[in-house]
Design a protein around this motif. Structure first.
Motif, PDB file in Angstrom:
ATOM      1  N   THR A  10      80.768  -9.555  -1.539  1.00 46.33           N
ATOM      2  CA  THR A  10      81.399  -8.363  -0.982  1.00 46.33           C
ATOM      3  C   THR A  10      82.663  -8.746  -0.221  1.00 46.33           C
ATOM      4  O   THR A  10      82.933  -9.924   0.022  1.00 46.33           O
ATOM      5  N   LEU A  11      83.425  -7.717   0.154  1.00 49.06           N
ATOM      6  CA  LEU A  11      84.647  -7.958   0.908  1.00 49.06           C
ATOM      7  C   LEU A  11      84.332  -8.555   2.271  1.00 49.06           C
ATOM      8  O   LEU A  11      85.049  -9.447   2.757  1.00 49.06           O
ATOM      9  N   SER A  12      83.241  -8.096   2.906  1.00 49.94           N
ATOM     10  CA  SER A  12      82.847  -8.631   4.215  1.00 49.94           C
ATOM     11  C   SER A  12      82.437 -10.099   4.102  1.00 49.94           C
ATOM     12  O   SER A  12      82.785 -10.919   4.950  1.00 49.94           O
ATOM     13  N   GLU A  13      81.710 -10.441   3.043  1.00 49.38           N
ATOM     14  CA  GLU A  13      81.282 -11.836   2.865  1.00 49.38           C
ATOM     15  C   GLU A  13      82.476 -12.743   2.603  1.00 49.38           C
ATOM     16  O   GLU A  13      82.549 -13.856   3.126  1.00 49.38           O
ATOM     17  N   ARG A  14      83.434 -12.278   1.788  1.00 48.82           N
ATOM     18  CA  ARG A  14      84.640 -13.071   1.535  1.00 48.82           C
ATOM     19  C   ARG A  14      85.437 -13.283   2.812  1.00 48.82           C
ATOM     20  O   ARG A  14      86.011 -14.354   3.049  1.00 48.82           O
ATOM     21  N   SER A  15      85.470 -12.246   3.655  1.00 48.35           N
ATOM     22  CA  SER A  15      86.174 -12.375   4.930  1.00 48.35           C
ATOM     23  C   SER A  15      85.501 -13.407   5.832  1.00 48.35           C
ATOM     24  O   SER A  15      86.174 -14.200   6.502  1.00 48.35           O
ATOM     25  N   GLN A  16      84.164 -13.424   5.838  1.00 52.40           N
ATOM     26  CA  GLN A  16      83.430 -14.401   6.647  1.00 52.40           C
ATOM     27  C   GLN A  16      83.640 -15.825   6.121  1.00 52.40           C
ATOM     28  O   GLN A  16      83.763 -16.776   6.906  1.00 52.40           O
ATOM     29  N   ILE A  17      83.677 -15.977   4.799  1.00 52.78           N
ATOM     30  CA  ILE A  17      83.904 -17.298   4.211  1.00 52.78           C
ATOM     31  C   ILE A  17      85.295 -17.809   4.566  1.00 52.78           C
ATOM     32  O   ILE A  17      85.477 -18.979   4.937  1.00 52.78           O
ATOM     33  N   GLU A  18      86.301 -16.927   4.447  1.00 53.67           N
ATOM     34  CA  GLU A  18      87.663 -17.333   4.788  1.00 53.67           C
ATOM     35  C   GLU A  18      87.787 -17.668   6.274  1.00 53.67           C
ATOM     36  O   GLU A  18      88.477 -18.615   6.657  1.00 53.67           O
ATOM     37  N   GLY A  19      87.083 -16.897   7.113  1.00 55.98           N
ATOM     38  CA  GLY A  19      87.122 -17.201   8.542  1.00 55.98           C
ATOM     39  C   GLY A  19      86.454 -18.531   8.863  1.00 55.98           C
ATOM     40  O   GLY A  19      86.922 -19.282   9.728  1.00 55.98           O
ATOM     41  N   PHE A  20      85.358 -18.836   8.164  1.00 53.76           N
ATOM     42  CA  PHE A  20      84.669 -20.114   8.369  1.00 53.76           C
ATOM     43  C   PHE A  20      85.557 -21.277   7.932  1.00 53.76           C
ATOM     44  O   PHE A  20      85.679 -22.302   8.632  1.00 53.76           O
ATOM     45  N   ALA A  21      86.208 -21.152   6.773  1.00 50.98           N
ATOM     46  CA  ALA A  21      87.108 -22.205   6.295  1.00 50.98           C
ATOM     47  C   ALA A  21      88.286 -22.389   7.243  1.00 50.98           C
ATOM     48  O   ALA A  21      88.725 -23.528   7.505  1.00 50.98           O
ATOM     49  N   LEU A  22      88.804 -21.294   7.778  1.00 52.33           N
ATOM     50  CA  LEU A  22      89.907 -21.389   8.728  1.00 52.33           C
ATOM     51  C   LEU A  22      89.456 -22.053  10.028  1.00 52.33           C
ATOM     52  O   LEU A  22      90.202 -22.824  10.636  1.00 52.33           O
TER      53      LEU A  22
END
Length: 336
Positions: free
Chosen positions: A279-291
């Motif tokens: 989902t869009l929320s999960e992708r946002s969390q993944i990108e935030g974790f990588a950042l």
């Protein structure tokens, strides 16, 4: 790592005056602190003897003997600093150990423990060949204690590496939410900074001493090849290599352990970038974790001067080679 091995290592480190207390009990801390104070008094007495000029003196070669005594007292001064940090930072180190639970012992760690056992055996052999001279025993004790400081930090780095490996598996399995994983990663990054802060100055002094060890090598070469003041025997060569090689091996293992831990955090960031997200929320969390991993990386620095990794080890090695070339050129100019 099993509990009996952990207790054995704790006893070994305390024997050399590197940790305070056998256990978390009040009696253990009291006994450990008393033992460290006794070691501190002994080291301070020996350093005082050196600066008062009351140490035994060899007339065969005053320059060579003064150099050896100078390196010897430098080891004792570093060991004194380690004992002081063990006394005043014992609570912080104990809390750090509690936040890094025991992990399964790796082959990498067992190889280092075998090296420690071989160094102890070499100490006993050299002392036996020198008829158990008291000054030789003091020098061997300080030398081995200073080297064992690497082992103390590497044990904690190995624990941190184990926790990071577990976090990496949970990310791959998807068994935890990203908010919990990010919180745990931030905790591990904070622990890596605590490790650098607690052991940074000690590691800096030890790395400087490793470069200073080559002074002994250069002096032995100068005395044997040019001044002929020492017989060129295998025993002299073995003593020289015993001073230099174990320190280099310990620096290599320390840098390799830190490099492996940092590489795992970078690999975790790459794994997160490859995860698509449902989902869009999960992708946002993944990108935030990588950042977060990119902005707050797990790394081990020495007083903010340089990082502990294999690139640092290569730079140190080339610096030693360059110093040896300069020394040999200088010796060829002043050859009698």
């Amino acid at each position: 790592m099993s509990l009996w091995l952990e207790r054995t290592l704790t006893g070994y480190l305390q024997l050399f005056g590197l940790v305070c207390g056998w256990s978390a009990s009040r009696l253990g801390r009291l006994l450990g602190s008393t033992f460290l104070v006794l070691i501190l008094i002994e080291l301070a007495t020996e350093i005082g003897w050196y600066f008062r000029g009351t140490l035994p003196f060899e007339h065969l070669s005053s320059y060579f003997w003064k150099t050896i005594q100078g390196v010897n007292v430098t080891y004792k001064m570093v060991h004194t600093w380690i004992v002081l940090t063990a006394l005043f930072q014992c609570q912080r180190v104990r809390r750090l150990r509690e936040q890094l639970p025991l992990v399964r012992a790796t082959t990498f760690m067992y190889r280092h423990l075998i090296l420690e056992a071989l160094l102890v055996i070499c100490n006993l052999v050299l002392l036996y060949m020198e008829d158990w001279d008291q000054e030789s025993m003091r020098y061997a004790f300080s030398l081995q204690a200073v080297r064992a400081r690497y082992l103390e930090m590497m044990l904690l780095v190995d624990r941190l590496d184990g926790q990071l490996e577990q976090l990496h598996r949970r990310v791959i399995d998807g068994s935890s939410d990203y908010k919990t994983l990010r919180s745990e990663y931030a905790h591990l990054a904070k622990l890596s900074r605590s490790l650098s802060h607690l052991f940074g100055l000690s590691l800096l002094l030890l790395n400087v001493l490793c470069l200073g060890d080559w002074i002994i090598v250069c002096n032995v070469y100068f005395m044997v090849q040019y001044l002929k003041a020492l017989p060129a025997t295998w025993f002299i060569l073995g003593q020289t290599m015993y001073v230099v090689m174990p320190s280099l091996i310990k620096i290599w293992t320390m840098c390799a352990a830190c490099h492996r831990c940092v590489a795992k955090s970078k690999h975790l960031q790459e794994q997160l970038k490859d995860r698509p997200g449902q989902t869009l929320s999960e992708r946002s969390q993944i990108e935030g974790f990588a950042l977060q991993i990119m902005q707050d990386p797990i790394q081990f620095d020495v007083c903010g001067i340089y990082h502990l990794n294999l690139q640092t080890l290569a730079g140190m090695f080339f610096f030693i080679l360059e110093a040896l070339v300069i020394f040999l050129q200088f010796v060829s100019l002043v050859r009698p």
